[in-house]
Design a protein around this motif. Structure first.
Motif, short mmCIF file in Angstrom:
data_model
loop_
_atom_site.label_atom_id
_atom_site.label_comp_id
_atom_site.label_asym_id
_atom_site.label_seq_id
_atom_site.Cartn_x
_atom_site.Cartn_y
_atom_site.Cartn_z
N THR A 31 0.83 -1.20 0.00
CA THR A 31 0.00 0.00 0.00
C THR A 31 0.86 1.26 0.00
O THR A 31 0.62 2.20 -0.76
N VAL A 38 -0.53 7.66 -6.48
CA VAL A 38 -1.62 8.62 -6.37
C VAL A 38 -1.20 9.94 -7.01
O VAL A 38 -1.93 10.56 -7.79
N TYR A 42 -2.57 11.87 -10.26
CA TYR A 42 -3.01 13.26 -10.08
C TYR A 42 -2.33 14.18 -11.09
O TYR A 42 -2.98 14.98 -11.77
N MET A 159 -5.13 0.93 -8.61
CA MET A 159 -6.19 1.52 -7.79
C MET A 159 -5.77 2.92 -7.33
O MET A 159 -6.54 3.88 -7.42
N PHE A 160 -4.53 3.04 -6.87
CA PHE A 160 -4.08 4.33 -6.38
C PHE A 160 -3.83 5.32 -7.52
O PHE A 160 -4.00 6.53 -7.33
N ASN A 162 -5.73 5.53 -10.02
CA ASN A 162 -7.07 6.02 -10.29
C ASN A 162 -7.63 6.87 -9.16
O ASN A 162 -8.44 7.77 -9.40
N VAL A 163 -7.19 6.60 -7.93
CA VAL A 163 -7.53 7.52 -6.84
C VAL A 163 -6.95 8.90 -7.14
O VAL A 163 -7.61 9.92 -6.95
N LEU A 166 -9.03 10.51 -9.85
CA LEU A 166 -10.29 10.99 -9.29
C LEU A 166 -10.08 12.26 -8.47
O LEU A 166 -10.85 13.22 -8.59
N LEU A 167 -9.02 12.29 -7.66
CA LEU A 167 -8.73 13.48 -6.87
C LEU A 167 -8.43 14.68 -7.76
O LEU A 167 -8.79 15.82 -7.44
N VAL A 318 -15.09 8.28 -10.60
CA VAL A 318 -15.62 7.39 -9.55
C VAL A 318 -15.84 5.99 -10.09
O VAL A 318 -15.47 4.99 -9.47
N THR A 321 -12.48 4.18 -10.70
CA THR A 321 -11.83 3.74 -9.46
C THR A 321 -12.56 2.56 -8.84
O THR A 321 -11.93 1.59 -8.40
N CYS A 322 -13.89 2.62 -8.81
CA CYS A 322 -14.66 1.55 -8.18
C CYS A 322 -14.48 0.21 -8.89
O CYS A 322 -14.40 -0.85 -8.23
#
Length: 478
Positions: A31, A38, A42, A159-160, A162-163, A166-167, A318, A321-322
């Motif tokens: 993680t 992330v 971004y 996943m991160f 895409n976080v 999204l951010l 969203v 990411t989901c």
């Protein structure tokens, strides 16, 4: 080439210990390494909304915006190709810390830039950090993970990413109301603080056990493996396999790059074909055209206000990411091939749907029906969902786990360099290509690439679920 090989049985201990399927220490390490991405997501995607305001503030042309948006993919080639060597010299952990330092510097430089040249220079600095993170984070995750959960832990990377995407969409929306000259600067500036905290966290995690073994630090490697394996017996088995892989005879007279490119064995050629093909198709199928230019696509179908356009991009983020959770949950249960096949097939269908929607809009111009905007957003959501259940997260998992240990870092660099070149070609030509063959034509083209990707996966890629990293040589030697 046949690819129906059944996956080998998962690596098991001989002591009868019940595997610790939820190894929280390995999860925590993966993680932390993945969270670096992330900022990668971004910094790549924040341009999707910021470009609307940069264009107005600095008076940039379409061509300048197109180059500024996509240039990072070309700039990062230098750090991508250097990342393998850096990761072997400094270690996986040290290279991730270095990546965060460049991400901080790049974010600050972007927020302070006052000209096109200054912004291009800032994107170059950011690209160095992104390139390092893009190569080393998946390598670290693959090397720290036990075979039973490697699919889950390496899926964290996407996943991160895409976080972060999204951010960036949320940031675009949140700061859109600020004065034009200030809003886009804040969008970039808020990305400067998180890498400092992440770098401190990364220093607390252990080094990759395979890197430690490559340096002869077997006691340190054993200590990490005991904490990240499903059982103590598996840790010993993994260490012995790593030792054998490190000690395996190979033609090292010309170095790793010679073994990869100039005189590769038949097995290495097959692995490279899988790595390069998968990395190419991930980007050539147009995902970053959606990530970076969805505001332009939505404006094309009649969404006039910036607030509505940026709100729609948040909804897309969203969904994207989901749906990565699907890949995370099922990669180690269903295997890599089923997810990749479902993903590429779904992408071909949804891209075709998007192209047909744009064709309908073009035929009803200049007043597209309201339903066209809804159909366009739905098609984009379906496309990113299909991408996120397979080709998005599984590409990093698959390519990082099939490379032999001695070639892994540089092999990953080569594959990701191809990935970024394909991404750069898409992002730096989308506006011009849409002017030439229409926006609908662009998405028909990407749909064709996705269909070819589906065939490629079916023909070339064997299943890797449950195999140890050191067992991949045997799989690809068949």
């Amino acid at each position: 080439m046949a690819t129906g090989e059944a996956a080998a049985a998962p690596l098991l201990s001989s002591s009868g210990e019940k595997p610790r399927r939820r190894n929280m220490y390995a999860f925590g390490c993966a993680t932390l390494a993945s969270m670096t991405t992330v900022l990668m997501g971004y910094n790549l995607a924040v341009m999707s909304g910021a470009q609307l305001f940069i264009r107005e503030d600095l008076g940039l042309s379409d061509a300048e915006i197109e180059v500024l948006t996509g240039s990072m993919n070309v700039f990062m080639l230098a750090s991508i190709l250097a990342a393998g060597w850096t990761a072997d010299v400094l270690g996986r952990r040290g290279t991730i810390v270095l990546a965060n330092a460049f991400l901080v510097a790049g974010a600050l430089a972007m927020s302070l830039g006052g000209s096109y040249a200054a912004l291009m220079a800032a994107r170059f600095v950011t690209s160095i950090g992104v390139g390092f993170a893009r190569v080393v984070a998946p390598v670290y995750n693959a090397e720290i993970s036990p075979a039973s959960t490697r699919g889950v832990l390496t899926s964290l990377l996407d996943m991160f990413v895409n976080v972060g995407i999204l951010l960036s969409y949320v940031s675009n929306y949140a700061f859109a109301g600020l004065p034009v000259h200030l809003g886009w600067r804040v969008m970039f500036g808020v990305g400067a603080a998180p890498p400092v905290l992440l770098a401190a966290g990364v220093l607390a995690m252990p080094e990759s056990p395979r890197w430690l073994a490559m340096r002869g630090r077997h006691a340190d490697a054993r200590a990490v493996l005991v904490r990240t394996s499903d059982s103590a017996a598996e840790a010993e088995l993994r260490l012995e396999e790593i030792k054998r892989a490190v000690a395996a005879p190979h033609d090292g007279s010309g170095g790793v790059w010679r073994e990869l490119i100039i005189r590769p064995t038949a097995m290495v050629r097959r692995i490279l074909a899988c790595v390069i093909g998968l990395q190419f198709f991930q980007q050539a199928s147009g995902i970053d055209a959606i990530v970076l230019y969805s505001p332009l696509v939505f404006k094309k179908v009649g969404m006039a206000s910036n607030a509505a356009v940026l709100g729609a991009t948040i909804a897309v983020g969203v969904v994207k990411t989901c749906f990565i959770l699907v890949a995370t949950l099922f990669s180690d249960r269903l295997g890599r091939r089923p997810l990749l096949l479902a993903s590429t097939g779904g992408m071909a269908v949804t891209l075709t749907s998007l192209a047909l929607t744009l064709c309908c809009v073009a035929s009803s111009s200049p007043s597209p029906p309201t339903a066209s905007a809804a159909a366009c957003v739905a098609s984009v959501m379906a496309f990113v969902a299909a991408f996120s259940v397979g080709l998005g997260p599984t590409t990093a998992t698959y390519t990082s786990e099939i490379m032999p240990l001695r070639l892994r870092a540089q092999g990953a660099s080569l594959g990701i360099a191809v990935n970024r070149l394909a991404c750069g070609a898409v992002t730096m030509t989308f506006i011009s290509l849409a002017d030439g063959i229409t926006m609908a034509g662009c998405f028909f083209l990407y749909a064709g690439v996705a269909a070819v990707a589906c065939v490629f996966v079916y023909v070339w890629l064997p299943e890797t679920r449950g195999r140890s990293l050191e067992d991949m040589d045997a799989l690809f030697s068949k």
